[in-house]
Design an enzyme around this catalytic site. Sequence first.
Site, PDB file in Angstrom:
ATOM      1  N   PRO A 135      -2.550   4.083   5.180  1.00  0.00           N
ATOM      2  CA  PRO A 135      -3.034   3.145   6.202  1.00  0.00           C
ATOM      3  C   PRO A 135      -1.986   2.077   6.500  1.00  0.00           C
ATOM      4  CG  PRO A 135      -4.639   3.438   4.428  1.00  0.00           C
ATOM      5  CD  PRO A 135      -3.355   4.031   3.954  1.00  0.00           C
ATOM      6  N   SER A 205       1.621 -14.627   6.372  1.00  0.00           N
ATOM      7  CA  SER A 205       1.888 -13.480   7.251  1.00  0.00           C
ATOM      8  C   SER A 205       0.913 -13.403   8.425  1.00  0.00           C
ATOM      9  CB  SER A 205       1.769 -12.183   6.441  1.00  0.00           C
ATOM     10  OG  SER A 205       0.439 -12.054   5.922  1.00  0.00           O
ATOM     11  N   GLY A 272      -9.902   4.864   0.289  1.00  0.00           N
ATOM     12  CA  GLY A 272     -10.359   5.134   1.641  1.00  0.00           C
ATOM     13  C   GLY A 272      -9.694   4.222   2.644  1.00  0.00           C
ATOM     14  N   TYR A 474       3.593 -20.480  -6.449  1.00  0.00           N
ATOM     15  CA  TYR A 474       4.290 -19.595  -5.513  1.00  0.00           C
ATOM     16  C   TYR A 474       5.783 -19.909  -5.590  1.00  0.00           C
ATOM     17  CZ  TYR A 474       4.669 -17.052  -1.009  1.00  0.00           C
ATOM     18  OH  TYR A 474       4.960 -16.163  -0.007  1.00  0.00           O
TER      19      TYR A 474
END
Length: 556
Positions: A135, A205, A272, A474
């Site tokens: 995907p 993002s 899936g 981060y």
Amino acid sequence: MTDVAHMKWWGWGVEGVGFHHEDKPAFAPFVKKAVGLDVSAPPAAVDDFSTVDVPASRLPGDALTALTAIVGAGYALTDDLERVVHTYGKSIRDLLRLRAHLLPRVPDVILYPADEAQVALIVEWAVANDAVLIPFGGGSNISGSLEPPVAEERVVASVDMGRLRKVVDIDEYSGLATVQAGVLGPDLEEQLGARGWTMGHYPDSFTHSSLGGWIATRSSGMQSDKYGDIAEITKGLRVVQPNGTLVIRPIPNSSTGPSVREAILGSEGRLGIITEATVQVHRVPERREVIGYLFKDWESALVAMHDISTSDAAPSITRVSDARETGFSFATRKASTGISSKVTAGLMAVLEKRGWDLDEICLSFIGYEGAPSHVARQKSMVGSVVRKHGAVTLGKGPGALYDQKKFDTPYLRDFLLDRGAAADVSETAAPWSKLLPLYRNVRKAADDAYAQLGTEGWIMCHLSHSEHSGACLYFTFAFVHDGVDPIAQYDVVKSAIQSAFIASGGTLSHHHAVGTEHSPWLEADISAGGVALVQGMFAAVDPGKNLNPGKIVAAD
């Protein structure tokens, strides 16, 4: 070509947009001091795509005919540019390989289904023909979740969900929106905002990532303190699997055994293909403010963030940069000769007289949303906490600048790559009691790695998300590579940082998923029993390993 927009094949974002330093006078000296790089040197030119040798598609002609019958003419594509765009994400490893034309395995066909029924037919075709499906949302992934396994002999199809991008319905009484999984962040917020709603999820993002991608990687956003991460936001799901469509109804909470919803979150396509999600939404807040603060040092800043998280205050953003990242932020400011520059100089002089070491100050942004009275009350409560720890309030100006620049940082990686330097990120989460020693251990691990490589390197950090029991740290790191084998050099630094996370009581990733990049540390993070449980789920749902094999569990 379809009408689905993609990022440029060799870097972040869209063509014609990039980072520029000419209007930022402090940037060049900062980079020179940090990693020894002269940013004024001419950048290396990016190769024209026509020079890239792309392996031929392995898709048989009859298979292309069958797939075209499923998705429609023009939506089953085998041209080279489409296939390369869908080969990798946007990690520094991905960008280095793309620029070096390292394409040992690319998808054989790119499929653009228009609805869930077509996705189901694609999955049925893949299982019947023993093909691999990966995907694809916006292509922003930085953990190796998109790349085909190098040794994969079967046909590989990238299933681009970009045509499934509608807000299907909003249950306004419940605050639930049903949304197709391929929608990108800006399109999602535009559709919701037109009706007065927001999901409030803004990862770095955001501009180039999709709802399905957020769910498949357990994303967190800049405002997760208020809205929750994607795991908390997602209430219902529709997922096409080899044995049918999994439907998870949008129930507020449930005790119906182990959580199937939680299993899909972070599954990276292995359980899936997510086609639709029902998510919690909120009315667009009446007021939104992001206030800047300065702390004397990192230690006092961390304690302040802890005290805010355990107080009655409920800000939407709690972010604070260490001294190194604060220096970086100051270095990326545009030149100013007006009153603001004089105010800044005056403030720094005052702080210095107070005994502050200006090389140790830490910049913080704290956000507030809601009715004006609520915002005022939150600011007052947070103000009491930060003043107790000696912080100075900078006001709305820095916060407004943060809001403008928050999605632009990834462009800096391309700028540095053009000049022979590699920069990337790694993030983790740990309990409050372990954050400071973890931070110190990671800094030392990175510095030791740079010493091992014999290169100048840099690592900086910010606290990006606060929870009651802990927070996310981060880290951004950069170094000048040797131009011979930069990926091997990157591996030394990245491995040192990730290993320090685990050794210091942190997780391998707070919100960037596992993919292939982080899978070597999975067992250390969740134990051998956890890995076995994950493998068991994958095997039960996808015994033929047709769904994005090789991701999350390294043993695959």
